[in-house]
Design a protein around this motif. Structure first.
Motif, PDB file in Angstrom:
ATOM      1  N   PRO A   1      11.579   9.568 -14.537  1.00 54.87           N
ATOM      2  CA  PRO A   1      11.904   8.717 -13.397  1.00 54.87           C
ATOM      3  C   PRO A   1      10.670   8.063 -12.771  1.00 54.87           C
ATOM      4  CG  PRO A   1      12.308  11.029 -12.868  1.00 54.87           C
ATOM      5  CD  PRO A   1      11.983  10.962 -14.327  1.00 54.87           C
ATOM      6  N   TRP A   2       9.484   8.646 -12.954  1.00 63.98           N
ATOM      7  CA  TRP A   2       8.275   8.055 -12.400  1.00 63.98           C
ATOM      8  C   TRP A   2       7.770   6.898 -13.266  1.00 63.98           C
ATOM      9  CZ3 TRP A   2       8.847  13.039 -14.108  1.00 63.98           C
ATOM     10  CH2 TRP A   2       8.253  13.343 -15.329  1.00 63.98           C
ATOM     11  N   ARG A  33       3.150   1.339 -14.297  1.00 65.12           N
ATOM     12  CA  ARG A  33       3.519   2.572 -13.609  1.00 65.12           C
ATOM     13  C   ARG A  33       2.287   3.461 -13.576  1.00 65.12           C
ATOM     14  NH1 ARG A  33       6.793  -0.595 -12.649  1.00 65.12           N
ATOM     15  NH2 ARG A  33       9.020  -0.505 -13.045  1.00 65.12           N
ATOM     16  N   SER A  34       2.014   4.044 -12.402  1.00 62.45           N
ATOM     17  CA  SER A  34       0.865   4.936 -12.264  1.00 62.45           C
ATOM     18  C   SER A  34       1.251   6.143 -11.434  1.00 62.45           C
ATOM     19  CB  SER A  34      -0.308   4.222 -11.583  1.00 62.45           C
ATOM     20  OG  SER A  34      -0.867   3.267 -12.428  1.00 62.45           O
ATOM     21  N   VAL A  66       0.872  -1.180   0.000  1.00 66.80           N
ATOM     22  CA  VAL A  66       0.000   0.000   0.000  1.00 66.80           C
ATOM     23  C   VAL A  66       0.902   1.221   0.000  1.00 66.80           C
ATOM     24  CG1 VAL A  66      -1.725   1.316   1.279  1.00 66.80           C
ATOM     25  CG2 VAL A  66      -1.821  -1.191   1.268  1.00 66.80           C
ATOM     26  N   VAL A  67       0.695   2.102  -0.958  1.00 64.44           N
ATOM     27  CA  VAL A  67       1.479   3.334  -1.028  1.00 64.44           C
ATOM     28  C   VAL A  67       0.602   4.466  -0.517  1.00 64.44           C
ATOM     29  CG1 VAL A  67       2.792   4.898  -2.502  1.00 64.44           C
ATOM     30  CG2 VAL A  67       2.723   2.436  -3.026  1.00 64.44           C
ATOM     31  N   ARG A  68       0.951   4.969   0.632  1.00 63.82           N
ATOM     32  CA  ARG A  68       0.215   6.091   1.221  1.00 63.82           C
ATOM     33  C   ARG A  68       0.680   7.392   0.557  1.00 63.82           C
ATOM     34  NH1 ARG A  68      -3.467   3.060   3.832  1.00 63.82           N
ATOM     35  NH2 ARG A  68      -2.475   1.529   5.172  1.00 63.82           N
ATOM     36  N   TYR A  90       3.021   6.700  -7.673  1.00 62.27           N
ATOM     37  CA  TYR A  90       2.509   5.746  -6.685  1.00 62.27           C
ATOM     38  C   TYR A  90       2.916   4.317  -7.012  1.00 62.27           C
ATOM     39  CZ  TYR A  90      -0.247   9.482  -4.695  1.00 62.27           C
ATOM     40  OH  TYR A  90      -0.620  10.640  -4.086  1.00 62.27           O
ATOM     41  N   ALA A  91       2.700   3.868  -8.238  1.00 63.06           N
ATOM     42  CA  ALA A  91       3.067   2.502  -8.634  1.00 63.06           C
ATOM     43  C   ALA A  91       4.336   2.579  -9.466  1.00 63.06           C
ATOM     44  CB  ALA A  91       1.947   1.840  -9.420  1.00 63.06           C
TER      45      ALA A  91
END
Length: 124
Positions: free
Chosen positions: A121-122, A33-34, A3-5, A22-23
């Motif tokens: 990078p994301w 990737r999100s 879980v990414v808060r 986040y992802a």
């Protein structure tokens, strides 16, 4: 369970927009990737060609998305499917901010009009 808060998301700023990841590989995502894209009002985007399919789902605002030269104004709830190899530009000419959720596959690259390549990078 991964879980990414919100306070653990990674934030990047580029070309006047904010990308909140986040992802990603660092959060345990292997293939996808999100991120949340936030574009302030009065922002002119940078056209780029994407190497992978992207899906952009508008959360808020009324940005203009131009895909391969065809422009359309989005409304919250609209989704744009951006095929690999397409030219994409997101402008937010209005006074208010716009926000979208974006998903793609790992390794997305963006080629700018001058031929330079950005490895966001994301999206690594």
């Amino acid at each position: 369970m991964p879980v990414v808060r919100p306070d653990h998301a990674t934030v990047f700023d580029l070309h006047g927009a904010r990308f909140t990841s986040y992802a990603s590989a660092t959060t345990g995502a292997d293939l996808l990737r999100s991120w949340r894209l936030d574009v302030p009002g009065g922002t002119t985007g940078v056209e780029h060609t994407v190497s992978s399919e992207e899906v952009l789902h508008l959360l808020d605002g009324a940005p203009t998305v131009t895909l391969d030269g065809e422009a359309t104004v989005l409304a919250p709830g609209d989704t744009v499917v951006v095929p690999a190899g397409s030219r994409l530009k997101v402008d937010n000419p209005g006074p208010g901010p716009a926000a979208a959720w974006v998903t793609t596959t790992a390794g997305l690259r963006a080629t700018l009009p001058d031929g330079s390549v950005v490895n966001p990078p994301w999206a690594v």
